[in-house]
Design an enzyme around this catalytic site. Structure first.
Site, PDB file in Angstrom:
ATOM      1  CE  LYS A  52      -3.802  -2.479   2.204  1.00 48.20           C
ATOM      2  NZ  LYS A  52      -4.608  -2.770   3.404  1.00 48.20           N
ATOM      3  CD  GLN A  96      -3.482  -4.373   6.595  1.00 42.95           C
ATOM      4  OE1 GLN A  96      -3.617  -3.336   5.956  1.00 42.95           O
ATOM      5  NE2 GLN A  96      -3.913  -5.534   6.140  1.00 42.95           N
ATOM      6  CG  ASP A 119      -9.554   0.150   5.363  1.00 43.20           C
ATOM      7  OD1 ASP A 119      -9.346  -0.369   4.254  1.00 43.20           O
ATOM      8  OD2 ASP A 119      -8.779   0.052   6.338  1.00 43.20           O
TER       9      ASP A 119
HETATM   10  N1  GUN Z   1      -6.906  -6.600   6.592  1.00 41.79           N
HETATM   11  C1  GUN Z   1      -7.339  -7.371   5.579  1.00 41.79           C
HETATM   12  N2  GUN Z   1      -7.977  -6.633   4.648  1.00 41.79           N
HETATM   13  C2  GUN Z   1      -7.943  -5.362   5.094  1.00 41.79           C
HETATM   14  C3  GUN Z   1      -8.428  -4.126   4.552  1.00 41.79           C
HETATM   15  O1  GUN Z   1      -9.043  -4.047   3.486  1.00 41.79           O
HETATM   16  N3  GUN Z   1      -8.175  -3.025   5.312  1.00 41.79           N
HETATM   17  C4  GUN Z   1      -7.523  -3.088   6.496  1.00 41.79           C
HETATM   18  N4  GUN Z   1      -7.343  -1.952   7.172  1.00 41.79           N
HETATM   19  N5  GUN Z   1      -7.058  -4.202   7.013  1.00 41.79           N
HETATM   20  C5  GUN Z   1      -7.262  -5.333   6.304  1.00 41.79           C
END
Ligand code: GUN
Length: 304
Positions: A52, A96, A119
């Site tokens: 990311k 995350q 998100d």
């Molecule tokens: N962990 C697994 N998928 C995601 C996501 O789309 N966003 C976040 N913040 N954590 C994750």
């Protein structure tokens, strides 16, 4: 032969468009910024967060990677979120998941300013989604819509069956499909005679989190299969259950000792009209849509 929906190519196209807009904003002195919070060193999700942050760098988006120790408390995390909410150089906040057990994830995600919730997990954004108002939608479901639209697959009037009702994928995917005028059915672990319903699907979204769960007899020939599952398999018996006779996969499996299978059994793909492969289908869209959401948050926050 079914058509393979290339998520890598579609994600690249979206990233190019985001980069282009980021350049336009830069000319106005605006630079979108993302804070990525990864708790703990060596976490399994470290690679996702690094990807990311790298995507931000590739697209000209500012990023700040923050890595609290895995002994961090909910209160310390709340202080961090409050500081990020106040920072003018940060448009998006990504925490995350999963978080260590001592951190109350719900309290924390609710503390993120909805305007910075890239998100799309905050109840305010979930509400906007339900109300059909454009806001920040969860990245993976938004990516599914992009794959369908950019591949020219009709959604309006089609029967879309979503298997899985998570807050992160299943529920928001169903709402986004509904907003595109699909007829939507949501199925889950308690659904009776699941196959009878999935066989009606023109578009079948598999977001269950169980390897190869959707088998050929559950699929209507010619359907579009969207496979959201990412399940790692590392024993031979399991490998053979899904990929027996696939020499390319076998070489990769032997080399790495593991491979990834989605929620759709590979044999079921053979019946499809079109499908997203695993890997290389829905996965790449998640990061592309995070970048798109960060850009969107930057614009919305400035009234652009
Ligand atoms: N962990 C697994 N998928 C995601 C996501 O789309 N966003 C976040 N913040 N954590 C994750």
């Amino acid at each position: 032969m079914p058509r393979i929906l290339d998520g890598v190519a579609i994600a690249a196209e979206i990233k190019r468009e985001v980069a282009e807009e980021v350049r336009t904003l830069a000319a106005q002195g605006v630079r979108p910024g993302l804070a990525a919070v990864l708790v703990g060193k060596g976490a399994a999700s470290e690679i996702y967060v690094r990807n990311k942050v790298q995507a931000c760098a590739d697209l000209g988006i500012y990023s700040d990677l923050i890595t609290p120790l895995d002994t961090v408390t909910t209160e310390e995390m709340l202080d961090l979120v409050a500081a990020l909410n106040d920072r003018d150089d940060i448009d998006g906040i990504l925490i995350q998941l999963p978080l260590p057990h001592q951190v109350d994830a719900k309290v924390l995600l609710d503390a993120i300013a909805p305007s910075k919730d890239v998100d799309g997990f905050h109840p305010v954004n979930a509400g906007h989604l339900l109300a059909g108002r454009p806001a920040l939608a969860p990245c993976t479901p938004a990516g599914i819509i992009e794959i369908l639209k950019r591949s020219g697959i009709p959604i309006a009037g089609q029967h879309a069956v979503v298997v899985g009702r998570s807050d992160i994928v299943g529920k928001p995917a169903a709402l986004l499909l509904l907003h595109q005028n699909a007829t939507v059915t949501i199925c889950h672990s308690k659904t009776h005679d699941l196959g009878a319903i999935t066989r009606q699907a023109d578009i079948l979204v598999a977001a269950i989190g169980r390897p190869g769960f959707i088998t050929p007899e559950m699929v209507k020939p010619g359907a579009t299969l969207i496979d959201v599952g990412i399940n790692r398999i590392n024993n031979r018996e399991e490998f053979d259950r899904y990929f027996a006779g696939n020499t390319k996969r076998e070489a990769a499996f032997v080399k790495r000792g593991s491979t990834i299978v989605g929620d759709v059994h590979p044999k079921a793909f053979e019946l499809a009209g079109a499908y997203t492969p695993v890997p290389g289908g829905v996965g790449p869209l998640t990061i592309a849509m995070l970048m798109a959401n960060t850009l969107r948050a930057a614009k919305l926050r400035r009234g652009l």
